[in-house]
Structure formats: structure tokens, C-alpha cells
Design a protein around this motif. Sequence first.
Motif, mmCIF file in Angstrom:
data_model
loop_
_atom_site.group_PDB
_atom_site.id
_atom_site.type_symbol
_atom_site.label_atom_id
_atom_site.label_comp_id
_atom_site.label_asym_id
_atom_site.label_seq_id
_atom_site.Cartn_x
_atom_site.Cartn_y
_atom_site.Cartn_z
ATOM 1 N N ILE A 66 0.866 -1.199 0.000
ATOM 2 C CA ILE A 66 0.000 0.000 0.000
ATOM 3 C C ILE A 66 0.895 1.239 0.000
ATOM 4 O O ILE A 66 1.918 1.293 0.657
ATOM 5 C CB ILE A 66 -0.908 0.054 1.247
ATOM 6 N N THR A 67 0.495 2.279 -0.747
ATOM 7 C CA THR A 67 1.205 3.558 -0.732
ATOM 8 C C THR A 67 0.297 4.601 -0.088
ATOM 9 O O THR A 67 -0.848 4.780 -0.504
ATOM 10 C CB THR A 67 1.561 3.996 -2.155
ATOM 11 N N CYS A 68 0.802 5.303 0.971
ATOM 12 C CA CYS A 68 0.047 6.371 1.642
ATOM 13 C C CYS A 68 0.581 7.701 1.160
ATOM 14 O O CYS A 68 1.784 7.882 1.021
ATOM 15 C CB CYS A 68 0.240 6.304 3.153
ATOM 16 N N LYS A 69 -0.304 8.643 0.919
ATOM 17 C CA LYS A 69 0.124 9.978 0.519
ATOM 18 C C LYS A 69 -0.033 10.906 1.712
ATOM 19 O O LYS A 69 -1.111 10.994 2.294
ATOM 20 C CB LYS A 69 -0.702 10.471 -0.659
ATOM 21 N N ASP A 70 1.060 11.563 2.043
ATOM 22 C CA ASP A 70 1.021 12.536 3.133
ATOM 23 C C ASP A 70 0.282 13.771 2.641
ATOM 24 O O ASP A 70 0.438 14.188 1.497
ATOM 25 C CB ASP A 70 2.449 12.893 3.553
ATOM 26 N N THR A 71 -0.541 14.360 3.472
ATOM 27 C CA THR A 71 -1.278 15.563 3.072
ATOM 28 C C THR A 71 -0.378 16.777 3.170
ATOM 29 O O THR A 71 0.649 16.766 3.831
ATOM 30 C CB THR A 71 -2.500 15.777 3.992
ATOM 31 N N GLU A 72 -0.803 17.830 2.506
ATOM 32 C CA GLU A 72 -0.058 19.084 2.565
ATOM 33 C C GLU A 72 -0.422 19.883 3.817
ATOM 34 O O GLU A 72 0.245 20.828 4.161
ATOM 35 C CB GLU A 72 -0.381 19.933 1.331
ATOM 36 N N ALA A 73 -1.500 19.518 4.482
ATOM 37 C CA ALA A 73 -1.955 20.279 5.642
ATOM 38 C C ALA A 73 -0.956 20.170 6.788
ATOM 39 O O ALA A 73 -0.391 19.119 7.038
ATOM 40 C CB ALA A 73 -3.321 19.778 6.095
ATOM 41 N N ASP A 74 -0.765 21.293 7.479
ATOM 42 C CA ASP A 74 0.156 21.320 8.615
ATOM 43 C C ASP A 74 -0.420 20.655 9.858
ATOM 44 O O ASP A 74 0.299 20.431 10.810
ATOM 45 C CB ASP A 74 0.484 22.779 8.976
ATOM 46 N N CYS A 75 -1.711 20.381 9.887
ATOM 47 C CA CYS A 75 -2.349 19.915 11.118
ATOM 48 C C CYS A 75 -2.732 18.446 11.106
ATOM 49 O O CYS A 75 -3.467 17.984 11.982
ATOM 50 C CB CYS A 75 -3.585 20.772 11.400
ATOM 51 N N SER A 76 -2.293 17.708 10.126
ATOM 52 C CA SER A 76 -2.587 16.272 10.108
ATOM 53 C C SER A 76 -1.443 15.552 9.415
ATOM 54 O O SER A 76 -0.606 16.157 8.755
ATOM 55 C CB SER A 76 -3.909 16.000 9.389
ATOM 56 N N SER A 77 -1.426 14.253 9.601
ATOM 57 C CA SER A 77 -0.393 13.452 8.934
ATOM 58 C C SER A 77 -0.951 12.056 8.654
ATOM 59 O O SER A 77 -1.935 11.629 9.237
ATOM 60 C CB SER A 77 0.862 13.379 9.804
#
Length: 184
Positions: free
Chosen positions: A9-20
Amino acid sequence: VKPLVCPQITCKDTEADCSSWACSEEAGGCVHTNLPDETACNEGVPGTCYGGVCKTCEACRDAYPHPCKRFKHCNSDGHTCAWEPLADGKACDDRGGRCSAGHCEPDKCFDVTCPTLTSAQQGCSVPGTCRARDGECSPPASRPDNALCIVADAEGKEGPGMCSGGLCIKAACGQADDCVEARD
């Protein structure tokens, strides 16, 4: 942003500073998590994380006029801010004051000028000084009685004098420079 890779599985990190995003073998894939509330964030404008969203509250950040507090974080409503006190002793603009427990304590002696000495006091007294506790001037301090000074008569002619109670009074001097108060 680099994608995170879990086995198969590949997870994409979000660009938001408040979540990961993180890989979790236990969950069998990618897990999204919010950063703790009141974590600093920056999505073009500095702010604070609440519920995974960066709240910026820019309006209060720049408008707060208090000289002894600084921006701490945005509150969860995104419109109001929390402030924290600056260190005690930091200079602030309240009559030359200093910060104390988040408040600007004015310098009680700022712009206080203690009265100058009268001509009779010149040479026999030291001007008073401003007392920090109340902003009032202390009384002039007197030199010891019988200390020599220079006194001017009514025509402005200077001559020998001696101190008495903080005032310079006319004195008569003998041959041996021992002065005594003149008796008119």
C-alpha cells in the motif's frame, strides 16, 4: 512530499500542517491522524491547529496592541486569539515602563523633574531625587552646618558663606580663614 509506502500500500502525506498519514500494519494500511490541538501551523499565514485544521485568526494577531503580551495561539473558533505575557523587565511604552506579570508598569519617575535648588540652597544642599516607589521627589539633602560655601549679596557680589540648615548664609572671615556668621 514523499509518499509513504506500506507493504503493498502507498500512503500519501497531506499538505496540511495539522494532520499526517502513517502506515499502520495493525490497521492494515494508512492511518490519518490530527496533530494535537494548539500545535503551531502555517498555511501561508501562521496559525494554530484545532481538530486537524489550521486556524489562522489573522485579524487579532496583528491588531493586539498590548505591549507586554505576545500572540500565543488562535482559539478553536478561528476568530479570537490567546496571548501570553512577555518576560518581566522587558521595556514597554507606558511612561518608560517595564513589563510585570503581563502588564506594563509605568516608570513612576518618568518625566519627573525634581525642583531645582534656590540660590540660597546652592552649595549647601543636594537636589532631591525621584523615589521609584511613589514618583515623588525626596527633599533636598543638606550639607553639614558650618561647611564653607559661596554666597551672593543683593548686588550679586559673591563672598564667603557657610552652610546652616541647608542654606548658604553670609559669613565674615578672619585672617586665619575661620569663618563665623556675620552679625548685622
